[in-house]
Write a protein that holds these residues in place. Structure first.
Motif, PDB file in Angstrom:
ATOM      1  N   GLY A 254       0.810  -1.070  -0.109  1.00 46.19           N
ATOM      2  CA  GLY A 254      -0.045  -0.020   0.058  1.00 46.19           C
ATOM      3  C   GLY A 254       0.912   1.265   0.065  1.00 46.19           C
ATOM      4  N   ALA A 255       2.361   1.336  -0.347  1.00 50.85           N
ATOM      5  CA  ALA A 255       3.006   2.539  -0.173  1.00 50.85           C
ATOM      6  C   ALA A 255       2.915   2.912  -1.818  1.00 50.85           C
ATOM      7  CB  ALA A 255       4.326   2.228   0.360  1.00 50.85           C
ATOM      8  N   SER A 256       3.738   2.554  -2.523  1.00 54.62           N
ATOM      9  CA  SER A 256       3.584   3.097  -3.905  1.00 54.62           C
ATOM     10  C   SER A 256       4.557   2.347  -4.966  1.00 54.62           C
ATOM     11  CB  SER A 256       3.879   4.588  -4.067  1.00 54.62           C
ATOM     12  OG  SER A 256       5.206   4.900  -3.662  1.00 54.62           O
ATOM     13  N   GLY A 257       4.440   2.244  -6.011  1.00 50.03           N
ATOM     14  CA  GLY A 257       4.967   1.787  -6.961  1.00 50.03           C
ATOM     15  C   GLY A 257       4.305   0.681  -7.918  1.00 50.03           C
ATOM     16  N   GLY A 258       4.818   0.977  -9.074  1.00 44.68           N
ATOM     17  CA  GLY A 258       4.040  -0.042 -10.177  1.00 44.68           C
ATOM     18  C   GLY A 258       5.155  -0.787 -11.035  1.00 44.68           C
TER      19      GLY A 258
END
Ligand SMILES: *Cc1c(COP(=O)(O)O)cnc(C)c1O
Length: 404
Positions: A254-258
């Protein structure tokens, strides 16, 4: 100074239109970490209250999981806070490469490449892989970021009705003689209805017409499918989906990054030509370190996704029995239908007072007359939490005349 009063007035009028259309985004402040039990200040300026969160994409309960935060801390201590560089200059640590390999392996693909977000991954991919000679055929309910990615690309484009393989086949037939490559583009799970794209049938059509398939599995990676590997696993077609895009910003911490996972040439082309990859900062070490731990957690055991599956089924059964109208399905996204926008919003407001944090969705986010509250289950919910939510739905539902 060209920001004149006239410009100010123009922008204010636009904002007023947004508000009058009922679309103004009123952010609620959370004064705690993300999780099942959170502290919310709403309305703004009021005394913060403790509520149970039923609207996060925290599907596996990893957002504030002790193993994950410990791994983030370790990453911070050992590898620092930021990279101060894009990947190809001096922004790639060995851990970035390890994470990409682990994710590729987890999703059953040759390789994977990280982006700052899945929005960026989707913005990058089409322009790099397709041009005027190609055709992109997308489901009409794909995520905004896929739409934007397609807009940035010079390929010809067409769409098919949501999850309608009959319509998709007609389009494939029509485009086949006019295209070098065709790529079918869909979400794995459609987030407003919580329904799955029929990937088995889509894969069959793709084979028959020689089309590629790209699936954005952001609302599925980590928990849909027998071992949580996503919608392709659910339909038994992991080896028949060419490209998967997904996010670290939902179930996977749930932090970030794709992520884009797929054939090696695809990731290599993205490393060389993907604009959001080339011109945007590397994902920071604490997130990389935590994401590696997350991939361990979801690979070691299916405990969390199993619990989530149980929670979703339990909630659906209880709400169904209470007389609420749900969009049928098997995902932890459970739309409770109210039709009328005001009713959905009144329900959500009263539910918050009962300690249940949910949000009403209405037009144009969903079709006119299909207003709803989208409930999202998490593996971090306990049975008591779900019982409490259902009790609150029943209490408020009776009060507002939704159920008897
Ligand atoms: C959430 C979501 C995204 C955006 O992911 P971010 O990593 O937050 O940018 C993209 N596609 C789909 C289908 C999503 O649900």
């Amino acid at each position: 100074m060209a920001y004149s009063n006239a410009v100010r007035e123009q922008f204010r009028n636009t904002l007023k239109e947004v508000e009058e259309a009922g679309l103004y985004k009123d952010e609620r402040y959370i004064c705690s970490e993300q999780g099942v039990e959170i502290v919310v200040e709403y309305p703004r300026g009021s005394k913060p209250i403790k509520v149970l969160n039923f609207c996060a994409n925290n599907y596996l309960g990893l957002s504030s999981h002790p193993d994950v935060t410990a791994a983030a801390r370790k990453g911070l201590e050992e590898r620092g806070y930021g990279m101060s560089s894009v990947r190809f200059i001096c922004g790639t640590q060995d851990l970035h490469n390890s994470l990409e390999k682990r994710i590729a392996e987890y999703l059953g693909k040759e390789d994977a490449i990280l982006f700052s977000s899945c929005f960026d991954a989707n913005a990058a991919i089409f322009e790099v892989l397709f041009d005027e000679k190609d055709v992109l055929l997308n489901d009409r309910l794909i995520h905004a970021s896929l739409i934007d990615g397609i807009r940035l690309c010079s390929a010809q484009r067409d769409s098919y009705k949501n999850a309608d393989v009959g319509h998709l086949e007609k389009k494939l037939e029509m485009w086949k003689p006019r295209a070098r490559n065709i790529c079918i583009v869909t979400d794995g799970v459609f987030s407003m209805d919580g329904i799955l794209a029929p990937l088995d049938k889509i894969a069959d059509l793709a084979d028959r017409y020689g089309a590629m398939v790209l699936v954005d599995d952001s609302h599925a990676t980590g928990f849909i499918g027998k071992t949580g590997r996503g919608t392709p696993e659910h339909f038994g077609v992991m080896d028949r989906i060419d490209i998967i895009t997904t996010t670290l910003g939902k179930a996977l911490g749930g932090a970030s990054g794709g992520v884009v996972a797929g054939p090696r040439e695809v990731t290599e082309m993205l490393r060389n030509r993907g604009r959001p990859y080339l011109f945007s900062n590397a994902v920071p070490p604490p997130i990389i370190s935590a994401a590696l731990r997350v991939i361990d957690l979801v690979s070691e055991t299916t405990k969390l996704r199993d619990k989530l599956e149980w929670n979703a089924r339990y909630f659906r059964e209880k709400m169904d029995a209470a007389g609420f109208r749900l969009v049928p399905g098997e995902t932890p996204i459970v739309p409770v239908m109210f039709g009328d926008a005001k009713l959905a919003n009144d329900m959500a407001r009263e539910l918050l007072q009962e300690g249940i944090y949910v949000i009403g969705f209405s037009h144009p986010v969903v079709p006119m007359g299909k207003a709803r509250i989208r409930v999202q289950l998490s593996a971090a919910h306990e049975k008591e939490h779900i019982d409490k939510a259902v009790d609150a739905f029943v209490k408020v539902g009776k009060k507002l005349g939704v159920i008897r």
